[in-house]
Design a protein around this motif. Structure first.
Motif, PDB file in Angstrom:
ATOM      1  N   VAL A  38     -10.922 -12.885  11.659  1.00 29.72           N
ATOM      2  CA  VAL A  38     -11.554 -11.793  12.409  1.00 29.72           C
ATOM      3  C   VAL A  38     -13.039 -11.700  12.062  1.00 29.72           C
ATOM      4  N   PHE A  39     -13.329 -11.757  10.760  1.00 30.37           N
ATOM      5  CA  PHE A  39     -14.717 -11.652  10.301  1.00 30.37           C
ATOM      6  C   PHE A  39     -15.558 -12.806  10.856  1.00 30.37           C
ATOM      7  N   ALA A  40     -15.003 -14.036  10.817  1.00 26.30           N
ATOM      8  CA  ALA A  40     -15.748 -15.211  11.279  1.00 26.30           C
ATOM      9  C   ALA A  40     -16.031 -15.128  12.773  1.00 26.30           C
ATOM     10  N   ARG A  41     -15.078 -14.545  13.530  1.00 30.45           N
ATOM     11  CA  ARG A  41     -15.258 -14.486  14.976  1.00 30.45           C
ATOM     12  C   ARG A  41     -16.144 -13.306  15.396  1.00 30.45           C
ATOM     13  N   SER A  42     -16.369 -12.361  14.458  1.00 32.04           N
ATOM     14  CA  SER A  42     -17.117 -11.153  14.822  1.00 32.04           C
ATOM     15  C   SER A  42     -18.588 -11.463  15.076  1.00 32.04           C
ATOM     16  N   GLY A  43     -19.053 -12.619  14.627  1.00 32.23           N
ATOM     17  CA  GLY A  43     -20.431 -13.006  14.873  1.00 32.23           C
ATOM     18  C   GLY A  43     -21.419 -12.403  13.897  1.00 32.23           C
ATOM     19  N   MET A  44     -20.943 -11.774  12.821  1.00 28.43           N
ATOM     20  CA  MET A  44     -21.859 -11.229  11.827  1.00 28.43           C
ATOM     21  C   MET A  44     -22.554 -12.333  11.048  1.00 28.43           C
ATOM     22  N   LEU A  45     -21.875 -13.484  10.922  1.00 24.86           N
ATOM     23  CA  LEU A  45     -22.501 -14.673  10.331  1.00 24.86           C
ATOM     24  C   LEU A  45     -22.464 -15.778  11.376  1.00 24.86           C
ATOM     25  N   PRO A  46     -23.474 -16.669  11.398  1.00 22.61           N
ATOM     26  CA  PRO A  46     -23.382 -17.796  12.339  1.00 22.61           C
ATOM     27  C   PRO A  46     -22.127 -18.617  12.019  1.00 22.61           C
ATOM     28  N   PRO A  47     -21.388 -19.029  13.057  1.00 18.93           N
ATOM     29  CA  PRO A  47     -20.130 -19.757  12.825  1.00 18.93           C
ATOM     30  C   PRO A  47     -20.327 -21.018  11.981  1.00 18.93           C
ATOM     31  N   ALA A  48     -21.513 -21.592  11.990  1.00 20.11           N
ATOM     32  CA  ALA A  48     -21.738 -22.791  11.188  1.00 20.11           C
ATOM     33  C   ALA A  48     -21.663 -22.484   9.697  1.00 20.11           C
ATOM     34  N   LEU A  49     -22.054 -21.271   9.298  1.00 22.18           N
ATOM     35  CA  LEU A  49     -22.056 -20.925   7.873  1.00 22.18           C
ATOM     36  C   LEU A  49     -20.664 -20.579   7.370  1.00 22.18           C
ATOM     37  N   LEU A  50     -19.912 -19.867   8.218  1.00 19.88           N
ATOM     38  CA  LEU A  50     -18.554 -19.533   7.807  1.00 19.88           C
ATOM     39  C   LEU A  50     -17.600 -19.874   8.937  1.00 19.88           C
ATOM     40  N   PRO A  51     -17.062 -21.095   8.920  1.00 21.13           N
ATOM     41  CA  PRO A  51     -16.132 -21.466   9.971  1.00 21.13           C
ATOM     42  C   PRO A  51     -14.845 -20.663   9.860  1.00 21.13           C
ATOM     43  N   ALA A  52     -14.250 -20.319  10.982  1.00 26.55           N
ATOM     44  CA  ALA A  52     -12.988 -19.581  10.979  1.00 26.55           C
ATOM     45  C   ALA A  52     -11.869 -20.504  10.520  1.00 26.55           C
ATOM     46  N   PRO A  53     -10.791 -19.921   9.991  1.00 25.28           N
ATOM     47  CA  PRO A  53      -9.653 -20.739   9.578  1.00 25.28           C
ATOM     48  C   PRO A  53      -9.170 -21.641  10.704  1.00 25.28           C
ATOM     49  N   SER A  54      -9.206 -21.132  11.924  1.00 16.40           N
ATOM     50  CA  SER A  54      -8.740 -21.958  13.044  1.00 16.40           C
ATOM     51  C   SER A  54      -9.640 -23.177  13.199  1.00 16.40           C
ATOM     52  N   ALA A  55     -10.959 -22.987  12.972  1.00 17.74           N
ATOM     53  CA  ALA A  55     -11.886 -24.122  13.080  1.00 17.74           C
ATOM     54  C   ALA A  55     -11.632 -25.140  11.968  1.00 17.74           C
ATOM     55  N   VAL A  56     -11.335 -24.621  10.769  1.00 16.13           N
ATOM     56  CA  VAL A  56     -11.052 -25.515   9.638  1.00 16.13           C
ATOM     57  C   VAL A  56      -9.804 -26.332   9.938  1.00 16.13           C
ATOM     58  N   LEU A  57      -8.784 -25.638  10.471  1.00 15.80           N
ATOM     59  CA  LEU A  57      -7.533 -26.311  10.801  1.00 15.80           C
ATOM     60  C   LEU A  57      -7.769 -27.374  11.875  1.00 15.80           C
ATOM     61  N   HIS A  58      -8.621 -27.028  12.818  1.00 19.92           N
ATOM     62  CA  HIS A  58      -8.985 -27.965  13.892  1.00 19.92           C
ATOM     63  C   HIS A  58      -9.640 -29.221  13.311  1.00 19.92           C
ATOM     64  N   ALA A  59     -10.619 -28.983  12.413  1.00 21.52           N
ATOM     65  CA  ALA A  59     -11.315 -30.105  11.782  1.00 21.52           C
ATOM     66  C   ALA A  59     -10.327 -30.966  10.991  1.00 21.52           C
ATOM     67  N   LEU A  60      -9.448 -30.300  10.242  1.00 19.93           N
ATOM     68  CA  LEU A  60      -8.472 -31.028   9.426  1.00 19.93           C
ATOM     69  C   LEU A  60      -7.560 -31.857  10.328  1.00 19.93           C
ATOM     70  N   GLY A  61      -7.113 -31.225  11.438  1.00 21.59           N
ATOM     71  CA  GLY A  61      -6.218 -31.916  12.367  1.00 21.59           C
ATOM     72  C   GLY A  61      -6.887 -33.151  12.959  1.00 21.59           C
ATOM     73  N   ASP A  62      -8.143 -33.008  13.343  1.00 17.27           N
ATOM     74  CA  ASP A  62      -8.839 -34.157  13.929  1.00 17.27           C
ATOM     75  C   ASP A  62      -9.105 -35.240  12.887  1.00 17.27           C
ATOM     76  N   TRP A  63      -9.415 -34.784  11.670  1.00 14.04           N
ATOM     77  CA  TRP A  63      -9.662 -35.732  10.579  1.00 14.04           C
ATOM     78  C   TRP A  63      -8.396 -36.563  10.329  1.00 14.04           C
ATOM     79  N   VAL A  64      -7.257 -35.874  10.375  1.00  9.04           N
ATOM     80  CA  VAL A  64      -6.007 -36.579  10.114  1.00  9.04           C
ATOM     81  C   VAL A  64      -5.589 -37.413  11.319  1.00  9.04           C
ATOM     82  N   PHE A  65      -5.547 -36.788  12.519  1.00  9.20           N
ATOM     83  CA  PHE A  65      -4.931 -37.467  13.674  1.00  9.20           C
ATOM     84  C   PHE A  65      -5.945 -38.025  14.668  1.00  9.20           C
TER      85      PHE A  65
END
Ligand SMILES: Nc1ncnc2c1ncn2[C@@H]1O[C@H](COP(=O)(O)OP(=O)(O)O)[C@@H](O)[C@H]1O
Ligand SMILES: [Mg+2]
Lengths: 283, 258
Positions: A38-65
């Motif tokens: 919620v905090f990451a999506r609120s836009g209080m920090l640029p998404p590049a500085l604090l990626p949301a868990p969903s983004a991390v999972l996305h990166a991990l998924g692409d890294w793996v598959f």
């Protein structure tokens, strides 16, 4: 009578907490992750500085598959990177275990080795393994070897110390019992002292495998151009904090699995230690 | 020739921390005949364990000679079976592997080891528990394994250092009876250390009373009361009175001296 009625209501309550024990444990991490999302999506920090868990999972998924190349050059290469790190861990750890147990048993068992070998090793021990990095690079270049060397340094001393301790604290009477039954010097070591010291040696191995992962990652950040630690450091330079976090998760997971594997081997080897009393102690 | 001959045994421990020497055994002379069941009786700290350890070869006497079967004792060996106060089994081995450990050290194959160990499993009444680890058995059962392990080596003497001291009263009685039965059946020489007058009188056919430290032999009494011994019989009580008098004499002598 009264005691029976007093006890029975407590029982269902006890079962209730047990049934929900598994769920309870997940409450805090779930809340943390949800809050982070919620905090990451609120836009209080640029998404590049604090990626949301969903983004991390996305990166991990692409890294793996490797489904959409969001991790660019790493896409689909997780197995290669993980294997590179795991082999360094395994190489350094295996070498450290072998030499650590050999030296530890020798020092713990023989006065001669204790006097000749131990002082030198004890002087080297306080030097943090990380501080060997410059020398490791000068000696071994930028490749697997400096990483394995560092892993070895980090894993060797816990194995050494615990092996020495295990051998030195073997029950004196077990050694006497062995001598009484006619054990020669070699049998005393292989059939009595070594098995008796195994619990302590395993404790050392478990500490060592933790240090091994720590030092592989450190080495990869500085002195190697592959592996999970390298991906982590490289992504940091390219401001890809989602991949940094994905790498951290990968390292944590593999470290945890290594410990789990070691624990399983230990449980099999030391089965005699865990058995519970079926007959009652005193009788 | 006696099974065990102790000649002028003196043992001095050097107490390094306090920088002085401690005379523990003072000129012990004793002959133990083959097939004797000797109880070494004395107060705690009088040097019973030290004397037993010297016979076992775990410790060296400061001076004097120890002969077992006519041979000078220099180191521990399987001709002297030792049963420790704590069972002292290899915790990673099962009961049968502990009993057969001596055979394993001699390089005998597993099938034959187990075959020979089973006889002793039966002798100490542990059939059904041969594949249990020490942590899965009670103190009494572990001590049975310890006794079987010593018997299997077919030693010329068996040395026992308060092996039943840590057991509860009922188990202790059972084990004492079993030990006597085993001794009668197998005709072995036993040296049994105890600080209990009753235990010595139930077990021994020779009772060696030791003095307080420094340990000396106060008196060696032959005691041939028929077995099974009734600890409430007048004969038993007479003997007990005699032994207690010996011990008391010792205490009063000490009290006067100090
Ligand atoms: N290794 C040792 N070093 C110094 N003193 C010892 C040692 N072993 C035993 N002693 C001393 O010798 C005395 C006799 O001990 P021990 O033979 O164990 O007596 P007991 O078995 O009759 O109770 C005790 O005072 C004990 O403190
Ligand atoms: Mg003692």
């Amino acid at each position: 009578m009264t005691s029976v009625t007093d006890v029975s209501p407590a029982r269902p309550a006890f079962r209730l907490t047990r049934a929900f024990g598994g769920i309870e444990r997940l409450v805090v991490p779930a809340l943390l992750i949800a809050g982070w999302e919620v905090f990451a999506r609120s836009g209080m920090l640029p998404p590049a500085l604090l990626p949301a868990p969903s983004a991390v999972l996305h990166a991990l998924g692409d890294w793996v598959f490797g489904f959409d190349e969001t991790t660019q050059t790493y896409s689909g290469h997780w197995l290669r990177d993980a294997l590179a790190s795991a082999l360094r861990v395994f190489g350094g750890f295996a070498l450290a275990s072998l030499l650590g147990i050999l030296a530890g048993v020798a020092i713990g068992w023989s006065r001669l080795f204790e006097k000749t070998l131990e002082p030198t090793l004890q002087m080297l021990r306080p030097i943090p393994p990380v501080s060997w990095i410059p020398l490791a690079i000068i000696w071994f270049g930028i490749a697997d070897k400096p990483a394995i060397f560092l892993v070895f340094l980090g894993a060797f001393f816990p194995v050494l110390m615990n092996s020495i301790h295990g051998v030195k604290t073997v029950d004196h009477n077990l050694v006497r019992a062995g001598a009484m039954m006619g054990a020669n010097g070699r049998q005393m070591l292989t059939d009595i002292v070594l098995p008796a010291a195994l619990p302590s040696i395993f404790a050392g191995l478990r500490i060592a495998v933790g240090s091994a992962w720590m030092l592989t990652v450190t080495a990869e950040m500085v002195a190697v151009k592959s592996g999970l630690g390298y991906v982590l450091w490289d992504s940091y330079y390219f401001l890809r904090y989602d991949i940094v976090l994905a790498a951290m998760i990968s390292i944590g997971l593999l470290g945890y699995l290594s410990d789990l594997g070691l624990k399983a081997i230990m449980a099999r080897t030391l089965r005699w230690q865990q058995t519970t009393t079926v007959q009652g102690r005193a009788g | 020739m006696a099974a065990i001959e102790l000649r002028n045994i003196v043992k001095v421990f050097s107490d390094k921390r306090r920088g002085r020497d401690l005379l523990t055994l003072d000129n012990i002379n004793l002959d133990i005949e083959a097939n004797d069941f000797v109880c070494l009786l004395g107060p705690s700290g009088c040097g019973k364990s030290t004397l037993l350890n010297i016979i076992a070869g775990f410790e060296q006497a400061t001076s004097g000679r120890t002969l077992v079967g006519g041979k000078q004792v220099e180191r521990p060996g399987s001709d002297r079976g030792v049963v420790f106060q704590q069972p002292t089994l290899m915790p990673w081995l099962t009961a049968i592997d502990n009993i057969a450990f001596h055979l394993k050290l001699k390089g005998i194959a597993k099938a034959e080891r187990y075959d020979r160990a089973m006889e002793f499993i039966d002798l100490v009444g542990l059939r059904g528990f041969e594949h249990h680890h020490p942590s899965e058995m009670s103190g009494g059962m572990n001590q049975r394994v310890g006794i079987a392990r010593a018997l299997l080596m077919n030693p010329s003497v068996i040395l026992m250092d308060e092996p039943f001291a840590a057991l509860d009263a009922q188990t202790k009685l059972e084990m004492q009876e079993e030990l006597v039965a085993i001794w009668q059946k197998r005709r072995c020489t036993i040296v049994f250390v105890t600080h209990s007058v009753d235990e010595a009188l139930v077990l021994g056919n020779k009772i060696v009373v030791m003095t307080r430290r420094p340990g000396r032999i106060r008196e060696a009494v032959n005691f041939d009361l028929p077995r099974p011994r009734d600890i409430t019989s007048p004969e038993f009580n007479d003997a007990k009175r005699r032994i207690l008098a010996l011990i008391r004499e010792e205490s009063t002598r000490l009290a006067q001296a100090s």
